[in-house]
Write a protein that holds these residues in place. Structure first.
Motif, PDB file in Angstrom:
ATOM      1  N   VAL A 135       0.712  -1.160   0.030  1.00 19.76           N
ATOM      2  CA  VAL A 135      -0.135   0.095  -0.002  1.00 19.76           C
ATOM      3  C   VAL A 135       0.931   1.153   0.003  1.00 19.76           C
ATOM      4  O   VAL A 135       2.044   1.209   0.508  1.00 19.76           O
ATOM      5  CB  VAL A 135      -1.071  -0.069   1.239  1.00 19.76           C
ATOM      6  CG1 VAL A 135      -1.812  -1.208   1.250  1.00 19.76           C
ATOM      7  CG2 VAL A 135      -0.266   0.001   2.516  1.00 19.76           C
ATOM      8  N   THR A 136       0.281   2.253  -0.361  1.00 20.08           N
ATOM      9  CA  THR A 136       0.974   3.504  -0.587  1.00 20.08           C
ATOM     10  C   THR A 136       1.027   4.418   0.604  1.00 20.08           C
ATOM     11  O   THR A 136      -0.040   4.359   1.485  1.00 20.08           O
ATOM     12  CB  THR A 136       0.567   4.458  -1.464  1.00 20.08           C
ATOM     13  OG1 THR A 136       0.756   3.898  -2.895  1.00 20.08           O
ATOM     14  CG2 THR A 136       1.167   5.870  -1.771  1.00 20.08           C
ATOM     15  N   LEU A 137       2.353   4.720   1.174  1.00 20.80           N
ATOM     16  CA  LEU A 137       2.540   5.464   2.544  1.00 20.80           C
ATOM     17  C   LEU A 137       2.789   6.809   2.244  1.00 20.80           C
ATOM     18  O   LEU A 137       3.123   7.211   1.059  1.00 20.80           O
ATOM     19  CB  LEU A 137       3.548   4.751   3.023  1.00 20.80           C
ATOM     20  CG  LEU A 137       3.787   3.199   3.234  1.00 20.80           C
ATOM     21  CD1 LEU A 137       5.226   2.846   4.065  1.00 20.80           C
ATOM     22  CD2 LEU A 137       2.592   2.688   4.200  1.00 20.80           C
ATOM     23  N   SER A 138       2.375   7.650   3.277  1.00 18.93           N
ATOM     24  CA  SER A 138       2.731   9.051   3.106  1.00 18.93           C
ATOM     25  C   SER A 138       3.788   9.117   4.413  1.00 18.93           C
ATOM     26  O   SER A 138       3.563   8.897   5.500  1.00 18.93           O
ATOM     27  CB  SER A 138       1.616   9.939   3.569  1.00 18.93           C
ATOM     28  OG  SER A 138       0.731   9.967   2.510  1.00 18.93           O
ATOM     29  N   LEU A 139       5.235   9.749   3.966  1.00 19.22           N
ATOM     30  CA  LEU A 139       6.179   9.656   4.804  1.00 19.22           C
ATOM     31  C   LEU A 139       6.929  11.098   4.664  1.00 19.22           C
ATOM     32  O   LEU A 139       6.872  11.850   3.521  1.00 19.22           O
ATOM     33  CB  LEU A 139       7.243   8.618   4.638  1.00 19.22           C
ATOM     34  CG  LEU A 139       6.762   7.193   4.740  1.00 19.22           C
ATOM     35  CD1 LEU A 139       7.752   6.065   4.194  1.00 19.22           C
ATOM     36  CD2 LEU A 139       6.393   6.872   6.213  1.00 19.22           C
ATOM     37  N   ASP A 140       7.359  11.400   5.684  1.00 21.18           N
ATOM     38  CA  ASP A 140       8.183  12.663   5.889  1.00 21.18           C
ATOM     39  C   ASP A 140       9.374  12.452   5.103  1.00 21.18           C
ATOM     40  O   ASP A 140      10.136  11.450   5.380  1.00 21.18           O
ATOM     41  CB  ASP A 140       8.462  13.131   7.282  1.00 21.18           C
ATOM     42  CG  ASP A 140       9.451  14.405   7.590  1.00 21.18           C
ATOM     43  OD1 ASP A 140       9.915  15.106   6.497  1.00 21.18           O
ATOM     44  OD2 ASP A 140       9.468  14.638   8.503  1.00 21.18           O
TER      45      ASP A 140
ATOM     46  N   THR B  83       1.852  13.255 -10.453  1.00 23.06           N
ATOM     47  CA  THR B  83       0.501  12.982  -9.876  1.00 23.06           C
ATOM     48  C   THR B  83       0.535  11.434  -9.455  1.00 23.06           C
ATOM     49  O   THR B  83       1.172  10.478 -10.397  1.00 23.06           O
ATOM     50  CB  THR B  83      -0.836  13.316 -10.636  1.00 23.06           C
ATOM     51  OG1 THR B  83      -0.559  12.548 -11.777  1.00 23.06           O
ATOM     52  CG2 THR B  83      -0.583  14.765 -11.157  1.00 23.06           C
ATOM     53  N   LYS B  84      -0.037  10.990  -8.430  1.00 21.95           N
ATOM     54  CA  LYS B  84       0.289   9.707  -7.574  1.00 21.95           C
ATOM     55  C   LYS B  84      -0.816   8.782  -8.567  1.00 21.95           C
ATOM     56  O   LYS B  84      -0.730   7.646  -8.492  1.00 21.95           O
ATOM     57  CB  LYS B  84      -0.067   9.944  -6.337  1.00 21.95           C
ATOM     58  CG  LYS B  84      -1.638  10.129  -5.927  1.00 21.95           C
ATOM     59  CD  LYS B  84      -1.618  10.187  -4.479  1.00 21.95           C
ATOM     60  CE  LYS B  84      -1.693   8.978  -3.901  1.00 21.95           C
ATOM     61  NZ  LYS B  84      -2.932   8.262  -4.058  1.00 21.95           N
ATOM     62  N   ASP B  85      -1.683   9.367  -9.419  1.00 20.23           N
ATOM     63  CA  ASP B  85      -2.616   8.547 -10.337  1.00 20.23           C
ATOM     64  C   ASP B  85      -2.154   8.336 -11.668  1.00 20.23           C
ATOM     65  O   ASP B  85      -2.597   7.844 -12.589  1.00 20.23           O
ATOM     66  CB  ASP B  85      -3.917   9.294 -10.543  1.00 20.23           C
ATOM     67  CG  ASP B  85      -4.310   9.438  -9.074  1.00 20.23           C
ATOM     68  OD1 ASP B  85      -4.350   8.469  -8.191  1.00 20.23           O
ATOM     69  OD2 ASP B  85      -5.156  10.379  -8.901  1.00 20.23           O
ATOM     70  N   PHE B  86      -0.761   8.940 -12.100  1.00 21.17           N
ATOM     71  CA  PHE B  86      -0.432   8.650 -13.382  1.00 21.17           C
ATOM     72  C   PHE B  86      -0.243   6.985 -13.568  1.00 21.17           C
ATOM     73  O   PHE B  86       0.320   6.251 -12.824  1.00 21.17           O
ATOM     74  CB  PHE B  86       1.063   9.114 -13.411  1.00 21.17           C
ATOM     75  CG  PHE B  86       1.625   9.142 -14.729  1.00 21.17           C
ATOM     76  CD1 PHE B  86       1.023   9.706 -16.066  1.00 21.17           C
ATOM     77  CD2 PHE B  86       2.935   8.572 -15.130  1.00 21.17           C
ATOM     78  CE1 PHE B  86       1.680   9.707 -17.171  1.00 21.17           C
ATOM     79  CE2 PHE B  86       3.515   8.453 -16.253  1.00 21.17           C
ATOM     80  CZ  PHE B  86       2.950   9.040 -17.301  1.00 21.17           C
ATOM     81  N   SER B  87      -0.543   6.776 -14.699  1.00 19.20           N
ATOM     82  CA  SER B  87      -0.822   5.149 -15.081  1.00 19.20           C
ATOM     83  C   SER B  87       0.442   4.345 -15.088  1.00 19.20           C
ATOM     84  O   SER B  87       0.315   3.142 -14.988  1.00 19.20           O
ATOM     85  CB  SER B  87      -1.424   5.197 -16.418  1.00 19.20           C
ATOM     86  OG  SER B  87      -0.652   5.635 -17.521  1.00 19.20           O
ATOM     87  N   GLU B  88       1.574   4.710 -15.235  1.00 17.53           N
ATOM     88  CA  GLU B  88       2.816   4.076 -15.049  1.00 17.53           C
ATOM     89  C   GLU B  88       3.256   3.826 -13.560  1.00 17.53           C
ATOM     90  O   GLU B  88       3.995   3.124 -13.594  1.00 17.53           O
ATOM     91  CB  GLU B  88       3.715   4.564 -15.940  1.00 17.53           C
ATOM     92  CG  GLU B  88       3.564   4.833 -17.562  1.00 17.53           C
ATOM     93  CD  GLU B  88       4.595   5.612 -18.414  1.00 17.53           C
ATOM     94  OE1 GLU B  88       5.784   5.729 -17.737  1.00 17.53           O
ATOM     95  OE2 GLU B  88       4.310   5.985 -19.505  1.00 17.53           O
ATOM     96  N   TYR B  89       2.689   4.437 -12.824  1.00 18.30           N
ATOM     97  CA  TYR B  89       3.118   4.494 -11.297  1.00 18.30           C
ATOM     98  C   TYR B  89       1.954   3.309 -10.623  1.00 18.30           C
ATOM     99  O   TYR B  89       1.073   2.871 -10.867  1.00 18.30           O
ATOM    100  CB  TYR B  89       2.930   5.684 -10.546  1.00 18.30           C
ATOM    101  CG  TYR B  89       4.000   6.735 -11.300  1.00 18.30           C
ATOM    102  CD1 TYR B  89       5.038   6.596 -12.236  1.00 18.30           C
ATOM    103  CD2 TYR B  89       3.597   8.265 -10.919  1.00 18.30           C
ATOM    104  CE1 TYR B  89       5.834   7.382 -12.799  1.00 18.30           C
ATOM    105  CE2 TYR B  89       4.362   9.198 -11.684  1.00 18.30           C
ATOM    106  CZ  TYR B  89       5.424   8.722 -12.396  1.00 18.30           C
ATOM    107  OH  TYR B  89       6.062   9.924 -13.116  1.00 18.30           O
ATOM    108  N   LYS B  90       2.855   2.946  -9.543  1.00 22.26           N
ATOM    109  CA  LYS B  90       1.928   1.941  -8.639  1.00 22.26           C
ATOM    110  C   LYS B  90       1.210   2.491  -7.514  1.00 22.26           C
ATOM    111  O   LYS B  90       0.713   1.784  -6.444  1.00 22.26           O
ATOM    112  CB  LYS B  90       2.898   0.782  -7.931  1.00 22.26           C
ATOM    113  CG  LYS B  90       3.302   0.035  -9.449  1.00 22.26           C
ATOM    114  CD  LYS B  90       4.253  -1.194  -9.193  1.00 22.26           C
ATOM    115  CE  LYS B  90       4.575  -2.057 -10.134  1.00 22.26           C
ATOM    116  NZ  LYS B  90       5.350  -3.265  -9.917  1.00 22.26           N
ATOM    117  N   PHE B  91       1.517   3.845  -7.082  1.00 29.34           N
ATOM    118  CA  PHE B  91       0.976   4.506  -6.134  1.00 29.34           C
ATOM    119  C   PHE B  91      -0.752   4.024  -5.873  1.00 29.34           C
ATOM    120  O   PHE B  91      -1.417   3.933  -6.782  1.00 29.34           O
ATOM    121  CB  PHE B  91       1.008   5.928  -5.979  1.00 29.34           C
ATOM    122  CG  PHE B  91       2.586   6.384  -5.972  1.00 29.34           C
ATOM    123  CD1 PHE B  91       3.270   6.236  -5.023  1.00 29.34           C
ATOM    124  CD2 PHE B  91       2.940   6.977  -7.248  1.00 29.34           C
ATOM    125  CE1 PHE B  91       4.584   6.492  -5.016  1.00 29.34           C
ATOM    126  CE2 PHE B  91       4.158   7.398  -7.487  1.00 29.34           C
ATOM    127  CZ  PHE B  91       5.250   7.163  -6.424  1.00 29.34           C
TER     128      PHE B  91
END
Length: 275
Positions: free
Chosen positions: A100-105, A267-275
């Motif tokens: 799962v995608t995390l939000s980290l400092d 953007t995190k929704d870009f199709s080539e990414y797994k976010f």
């Protein structure tokens, strides 16, 4: 340990073509004026246990506002940081359980673990600081030690070679003052945050008690090599040695500078990414 571009052969410098001062000024200007950057980075960083951590990273960046996307092609980890979004955190896809995608400092303990540099320093910003210094720097003798020593060819690219020999590199005692953090101290000495944290057992971003005595390097390295692409005037190889030997090495390839990058790729929704 196997290192790419381990040996750099240099031809004698052409004094009529460029001087050390001109080369360093042009390099700093090229880095400062970057609007976008795509490249691949092959890194070797020495950790506190003396072992080297290899990394191969696909990188894309845009500036004003700053946006950074990184993918570690060895581990499959992806990182996206966009100025002004996600409460200042980076989106991180760890490519491991629980997937799962995390939000980290980006400057927090998790993201800085076993990392010499923050994701916010990706690209060439650290290199510009290394050769140019800052207004907070106490002693600029390290930056003044760089010399244009000749030309070489790295991965088929003609390069200028800058070299610093700084035998006075050593750790010195420093007494913390109000407001000190590892980053602020590193800026004063030009030594890099990682060594400050490693030597003194402190975390990134942590406030340091006033009066605490720390051991801090008086510069970034004992011997430093920067190979600069003659066409792009951007680094293709940076190698730093200290009192223990190789501290870090970065090789940059497939550099594309100042060509537009579609906004969707940050953007995190870009199709080539797994976010």
């Amino acid at each position: 340990m196997t290192l790419g571009a381990a040996l750099v052969q240099t031809a004698a410098p052409d004094a009529d073509r460029i001087t050390t001062e001109q080369l360093m000024t042009r390099l700093t200007t090229s880095i400062t004026n970057l609007k976008t950057l795509r490249c691949n980075v092959r890194a070797q960083e020495r950790l506190s246990n003396g072992k080297y951590q290899p990394a191969r990273t696909n990188m894309k960046m845009a500036f004003n506002p700053q946006r950074v996307y990184l993918k570690n092609t060895i581990k499959g980890v992806e990182v996206l940081w966009v100025e002004g979004q996600n409460d200042g955190d980076a989106w991180v896809y760890p490519n491991s359980f629980p997937y799962v995608t995390l939000s980290l400092d980006p400057n927090g303990t998790i993201m800085r673990r076993n990392q010499h540099h923050s994701v916010l320093d990706a690209g060439f910003g650290t290199i510009a600081g290394l050769i140019h210094g800052s207004n907070q720097r106490r002693d600029h003798s390290y930056e003044r030690s760089f010399r244009y020593v000749g030309d070489s060819t790295i991965a088929g690219r003609p390069c200028y070679v800058l070299r610093s020999e700084y035998p006075q590199f050593r750790y010195v005692s420093y007494t913390a003052v109000a407001g000190d953090t590892p980053a602020r101290i590193a800026d004063k000495f030009g030594c890099g945050e990682y060594r400050v944290m490693e030597r003194n057992g402190i975390s990134p971003g942590s406030a340091i008690p006033v009066g605490k005595t720390l051991q801090v390097p008086n510069s970034y390295g004992r011997r430093t090599l920067v190979c600069v692409d003659q066409k792009l005037i951007l680094p293709v190889l940076v190698r730093v040695h200290d009192e223990k030997g190789l501290f870090e090495q970065f090789e940059f390839s497939n550099i594309v500078a100042n060509e537009p990058i579609p906004a969707a790729e940050f953007t995190k929704d870009f199709s080539e990414y797994k976010f």
